[in-house]
Design a protein around this motif. Structure first.
Motif, PDB file in Angstrom:
ATOM      1  N   MET A 187       0.820  -1.213   0.000  1.00  0.00           N
ATOM      2  CA  MET A 187       0.000   0.000   0.000  1.00  0.00           C
ATOM      3  C   MET A 187       0.852   1.261   0.000  1.00  0.00           C
ATOM      4  O   MET A 187       0.526   2.243  -0.657  1.00  0.00           O
ATOM      5  CB  MET A 187      -0.929   0.004   1.220  1.00  0.00           C
ATOM      6  CG  MET A 187      -1.872   1.184   1.236  1.00  0.00           C
ATOM      7  SD  MET A 187      -3.001   1.122   2.624  1.00  0.00           S
ATOM      8  CE  MET A 187      -4.257   2.269   2.064  1.00  0.00           C
ATOM      9  N   GLY A 188       1.936   1.257   0.748  1.00  0.00           N
ATOM     10  CA  GLY A 188       2.808   2.419   0.795  1.00  0.00           C
ATOM     11  C   GLY A 188       2.213   3.545   1.626  1.00  0.00           C
ATOM     12  O   GLY A 188       1.681   3.316   2.710  1.00  0.00           O
ATOM     13  N   ASP A 189       2.244   4.769   1.089  1.00  0.00           N
ATOM     14  CA  ASP A 189       1.812   5.941   1.842  1.00  0.00           C
ATOM     15  C   ASP A 189       0.294   6.030   1.871  1.00  0.00           C
ATOM     16  O   ASP A 189      -0.363   6.102   0.825  1.00  0.00           O
ATOM     17  CB  ASP A 189       2.398   7.207   1.224  1.00  0.00           C
ATOM     18  CG  ASP A 189       2.084   8.436   2.064  1.00  0.00           C
ATOM     19  OD1 ASP A 189       2.704   8.595   3.121  1.00  0.00           O
ATOM     20  OD2 ASP A 189       1.190   9.203   1.659  1.00  0.00           O
ATOM     21  N   TRP A 193      -2.754   7.252  -0.958  1.00  0.00           N
ATOM     22  CA  TRP A 193      -3.914   6.419  -1.306  1.00  0.00           C
ATOM     23  C   TRP A 193      -5.211   7.205  -1.118  1.00  0.00           C
ATOM     24  O   TRP A 193      -6.117   7.127  -1.950  1.00  0.00           O
ATOM     25  CB  TRP A 193      -3.914   5.162  -0.430  1.00  0.00           C
ATOM     26  CG  TRP A 193      -5.103   4.268  -0.668  1.00  0.00           C
ATOM     27  CD1 TRP A 193      -5.251   3.334  -1.643  1.00  0.00           C
ATOM     28  CD2 TRP A 193      -6.308   4.234   0.113  1.00  0.00           C
ATOM     29  NE1 TRP A 193      -6.481   2.713  -1.532  1.00  0.00           N
ATOM     30  CE2 TRP A 193      -7.146   3.254  -0.463  1.00  0.00           C
ATOM     31  CE3 TRP A 193      -6.764   4.928   1.224  1.00  0.00           C
ATOM     32  CZ2 TRP A 193      -8.410   2.955   0.039  1.00  0.00           C
ATOM     33  CZ3 TRP A 193      -8.019   4.638   1.738  1.00  0.00           C
ATOM     34  CH2 TRP A 193      -8.835   3.660   1.154  1.00  0.00           C
ATOM     35  N   LEU A 194      -5.272   7.996  -0.031  1.00  0.00           N
ATOM     36  CA  LEU A 194      -6.459   8.810   0.198  1.00  0.00           C
ATOM     37  C   LEU A 194      -6.654   9.826  -0.925  1.00  0.00           C
ATOM     38  O   LEU A 194      -7.787  10.064  -1.367  1.00  0.00           O
ATOM     39  CB  LEU A 194      -6.341   9.557   1.532  1.00  0.00           C
ATOM     40  CG  LEU A 194      -6.770   8.836   2.799  1.00  0.00           C
ATOM     41  CD1 LEU A 194      -6.575   9.749   3.996  1.00  0.00           C
ATOM     42  CD2 LEU A 194      -8.215   8.368   2.714  1.00  0.00           C
ATOM     43  N   LYS A 195      -5.581  10.418  -1.372  1.00  0.00           N
ATOM     44  CA  LYS A 195      -5.672  11.383  -2.465  1.00  0.00           C
ATOM     45  C   LYS A 195      -6.320  10.755  -3.689  1.00  0.00           C
ATOM     46  O   LYS A 195      -7.144  11.381  -4.372  1.00  0.00           O
ATOM     47  CB  LYS A 195      -4.268  11.909  -2.805  1.00  0.00           C
ATOM     48  CG  LYS A 195      -4.237  12.881  -3.970  1.00  0.00           C
ATOM     49  CD  LYS A 195      -2.803  13.345  -4.258  1.00  0.00           C
ATOM     50  CE  LYS A 195      -2.743  14.226  -5.489  1.00  0.00           C
ATOM     51  NZ  LYS A 195      -1.345  14.663  -5.774  1.00  0.00           N
ATOM     52  N   GLU A 206      -1.639  17.734  -2.062  1.00  0.00           N
ATOM     53  CA  GLU A 206      -1.156  16.788  -1.043  1.00  0.00           C
ATOM     54  C   GLU A 206      -2.169  16.663   0.079  1.00  0.00           C
ATOM     55  O   GLU A 206      -2.684  17.670   0.578  1.00  0.00           O
ATOM     56  CB  GLU A 206       0.177  17.277  -0.470  1.00  0.00           C
ATOM     57  CG  GLU A 206       0.762  16.364   0.600  1.00  0.00           C
ATOM     58  CD  GLU A 206       2.016  16.937   1.243  1.00  0.00           C
ATOM     59  OE1 GLU A 206       2.606  16.250   2.101  1.00  0.00           O
ATOM     60  OE2 GLU A 206       2.389  18.071   0.903  1.00  0.00           O
ATOM     61  N   VAL A 207      -2.464  15.444   0.477  1.00  0.00           N
ATOM     62  CA  VAL A 207      -3.289  15.205   1.664  1.00  0.00           C
ATOM     63  C   VAL A 207      -2.428  15.446   2.892  1.00  0.00           C
ATOM     64  O   VAL A 207      -1.369  14.832   3.060  1.00  0.00           O
ATOM     65  CB  VAL A 207      -3.853  13.771   1.669  1.00  0.00           C
ATOM     66  CG1 VAL A 207      -4.490  13.448   3.023  1.00  0.00           C
ATOM     67  CG2 VAL A 207      -4.883  13.604   0.561  1.00  0.00           C
ATOM     68  N   LEU A 208      -2.873  16.359   3.751  1.00  0.00           N
ATOM     69  CA  LEU A 208      -2.086  16.736   4.923  1.00  0.00           C
ATOM     70  C   LEU A 208      -2.504  15.972   6.176  1.00  0.00           C
ATOM     71  O   LEU A 208      -1.658  15.629   7.004  1.00  0.00           O
ATOM     72  CB  LEU A 208      -2.206  18.240   5.165  1.00  0.00           C
ATOM     73  CG  LEU A 208      -1.697  19.134   4.023  1.00  0.00           C
ATOM     74  CD1 LEU A 208      -1.998  20.594   4.320  1.00  0.00           C
ATOM     75  CD2 LEU A 208      -0.205  18.924   3.815  1.00  0.00           C
ATOM     76  N   ASP A 209      -3.791  15.738   6.344  1.00  0.00           N
ATOM     77  CA  ASP A 209      -4.252  15.000   7.519  1.00  0.00           C
ATOM     78  C   ASP A 209      -5.683  14.533   7.304  1.00  0.00           C
ATOM     79  O   ASP A 209      -6.316  14.850   6.278  1.00  0.00           O
ATOM     80  CB  ASP A 209      -4.151  15.845   8.786  1.00  0.00           C
ATOM     81  CG  ASP A 209      -3.771  15.007  10.009  1.00  0.00           C
ATOM     82  OD1 ASP A 209      -4.001  13.773   9.990  1.00  0.00           O
ATOM     83  OD2 ASP A 209      -3.248  15.580  10.976  1.00  0.00           O
ATOM     84  N   TYR A 210      -6.208  13.807   8.286  1.00  0.00           N
ATOM     85  CA  TYR A 210      -7.537  13.217   8.131  1.00  0.00           C
ATOM     86  C   TYR A 210      -8.096  12.841   9.488  1.00  0.00           C
ATOM     87  O   TYR A 210      -7.361  12.696  10.476  1.00  0.00           O
ATOM     88  CB  TYR A 210      -7.479  11.977   7.235  1.00  0.00           C
ATOM     89  CG  TYR A 210      -6.464  10.953   7.696  1.00  0.00           C
ATOM     90  CD1 TYR A 210      -6.743  10.050   8.722  1.00  0.00           C
ATOM     91  CD2 TYR A 210      -5.197  10.904   7.112  1.00  0.00           C
ATOM     92  CE1 TYR A 210      -5.800   9.131   9.150  1.00  0.00           C
ATOM     93  CE2 TYR A 210      -4.244   9.984   7.528  1.00  0.00           C
ATOM     94  CZ  TYR A 210      -4.549   9.101   8.551  1.00  0.00           C
ATOM     95  OH  TYR A 210      -3.612   8.198   8.977  1.00  0.00           O
ATOM     96  N   GLU A 211      -9.408  12.683   9.547  1.00  0.00           N
ATOM     97  CA  GLU A 211     -10.118  12.085  10.673  1.00  0.00           C
ATOM     98  C   GLU A 211     -11.066  11.048  10.083  1.00  0.00           C
ATOM     99  O   GLU A 211     -12.130  11.395   9.570  1.00  0.00           O
ATOM    100  CB  GLU A 211     -10.897  13.148  11.457  1.00  0.00           C
ATOM    101  CG  GLU A 211     -10.015  14.170  12.151  1.00  0.00           C
ATOM    102  CD  GLU A 211     -10.816  15.293  12.771  1.00  0.00           C
ATOM    103  OE1 GLU A 211     -11.484  15.061  13.795  1.00  0.00           O
ATOM    104  OE2 GLU A 211     -10.778  16.417  12.218  1.00  0.00           O
TER     105      GLU A 211
END
Length: 430
Positions: A187-189, A193-195, A206-211
């Motif tokens: 999967m890696g980063d 993957w979210l991006k 760039e995806v910086l963070d998430y909840e």
């Protein structure tokens, strides 16, 4: 059995609200459709009598209100409170685990999760993702994969012969869900993957963070021979949010009425968006700027705090005080506790009984066994913060804090009828 429009709306709301962010987004859409106007806390407000408004914080707490045509210093406020969050498993910041040929995501528990029911379920993933755009600005978006992408398999009984006598769950070791098998291309980063899961037209650099939270992908359903029960995730406490929302929408414009649905109740309410934070108090100050009129208003006000109650479990009936054991589909529950774990007192209880009688709704009482600890909710916190007499009530349910909970169809609609009647009261006095 014919499903009422209220019940179908509740089922749809539960299904489309896997996180507090989605719940507030859905509530916002319903309010807009009913003529409520959005307010920005960072801007000046120009409120007009007879008009309807709403505001949100953090995308996960919401306040909606009607500015009554009556003078609030004479008629007071009608408040209805609930919470948007539910116990769940949240994804850690660096979650990817490659182990024993499987790819897993590390999780931490949010709130008082009943853990065993999370095993062997088809799990999906939802929440909010924050990112930097290609133009350098910051943005965020909600994500809901909707399809099942993960599971937490149980350990086979052959490898733990005592499992049925008392298997314990280690939160660190036993809960990471499996999301795939390891391949030559791991999967890696996770953020990358979210991006890829987000819409390309959002211009994400760039995806910086998430909840993000895992949730059960099984949709809500009516069960029982007569389809008299609702089985769903997040009944505690999205059911109360939906009841309060629909009750406020149905209210007239005479008395100033407020719905407040806070995040973070399941972890103590101590945050800028929780019931112990200033969100409601600040809103009331802006609604009634004059301190003297505000004090007079609050002295004539009352609040219903709605959070689901413990129904008697037929297999564990001895866990209840036999004189205070709520039954499914026997009416909403008045929750009482001598040590102020609930805000109810004799006067606010009498007010809710009065409302139920007017609405022709049966009601019940819950008092925890004297030898058991009592839970709590936003009622005592909100009442203490704004100084308004409050009654704690709720729909009786089974399986509280499980991944799938159970309540009665009739009880949800009965609480709605009582809340509508409460918003319609021209005055409350104690």
């Amino acid at each position: 059995m014919t499903v009422s429009s209220f019940t179908q709306g509740l089922l749809d709301f539960l299904s489309s609200s896997p996180t507090p962010f989605h719940a507030v987004g859905n509530m916002t859409a319903l309010l807009k459709a009913e003529g409520f106007s959005a307010l920005d806390e960072a801007e000046s407000w120009q409120l007009e009598p007879g008009q309807r408004y709403y505001l949100t914080r953090n995308d996960s707490s919401i306040i909606a209100f009607i500015v009554g045509t009556d003078n609030p210093a004479e008629s007071g406020l009608r408040l209805f409170g609930a919470h948007t969050d539910s116990p769940c498993l949240k994804v850690k910041p660096q979650p990817v685990i490659n182990k024993s040929g499987c790819v897993q995501l590390g999780v931490e528990t949010y709130g008082g999760v009943l853990l065993n029911p999370w095993f062997d379920r088809d799990l999906s993933l939802a929440g909010r993702v924050s990112f930097r755009k290609t133009d350098g600005s910051l943005g965020s978006a909600l994500i809901d994969l909707k399809r099942a992408i993960a599971t937490i398999p149980s350990l086979a009984i052959h490898l733990d012969r005592e499992a049925n006598e008392g298997r314990t769950v280690n939160k660190q070791n036993h809960l990471p869900p499996i999301i795939s098998l390891q391949t030559s291309q791991p999967m890696g980063d996770f953020r990358e993957w979210l991006k890829q899961q987000l819409a390309a037209d959002q211009g994400i650099d760039e995806v910086l963070d998430y909840e993000l939270s895992f949730y059960d992908s099984q949709t809500p359903s009516l069960i029982g021979l007569q389809q008299e029960l609702i089985a769903s995730a997040r009944l505690d406490n999205l059911l109360s949010c939906y009841v309060g929302l629909q009750s406020l929408i149905a209210a007239d414009n005479q008395v100033t009425s407020i719905l407040v649905c806070n995040d973070h109740e399941e972890v103590g309410s101590s945050s800028h968006i929780g019931a112990q934070g200033p969100m409601l108090q600040t809103t009331i100050q802006r609604l009634i700027p004059d301190a003297e009129n505000r004090a007079r208003t609050l002295a004539r006000s009352a609040m219903i705090s709605a959070d689901n109650a413990h129904a008697v479990h037929p297999n564990y009936a001895d866990k209840h005080d036999k004189n205070h054991g709520p039954l499914l589909n026997a009416g909403p529950v008045i929750k009482l506790n001598a040590n102020q774990r609930y805000a109810t007192n004799s006067e606010t209880s009498a007010l809710f009984r009065h409302v139920c009688q007017i609405a022709e709704v049966p009601f019940q009482e819950f008092v925890v066994r004297s030898d058991l600890a009592c839970g709590s909710t936003i009622g005592p916190i909100t009442s203490a913060e704004i100084g308004v007499p409050t009654v704690d009530v709720g729909v009786p349910q089974l399986g509280m804090h499980s991944i799938r909970e159970l309540c009665g169809v009739d009880d949800a609609e009965r609480l709605y009828k009582a809340a509508k009647c409460f918003f319609g009261l021209q005055s409350v006095s104690f």
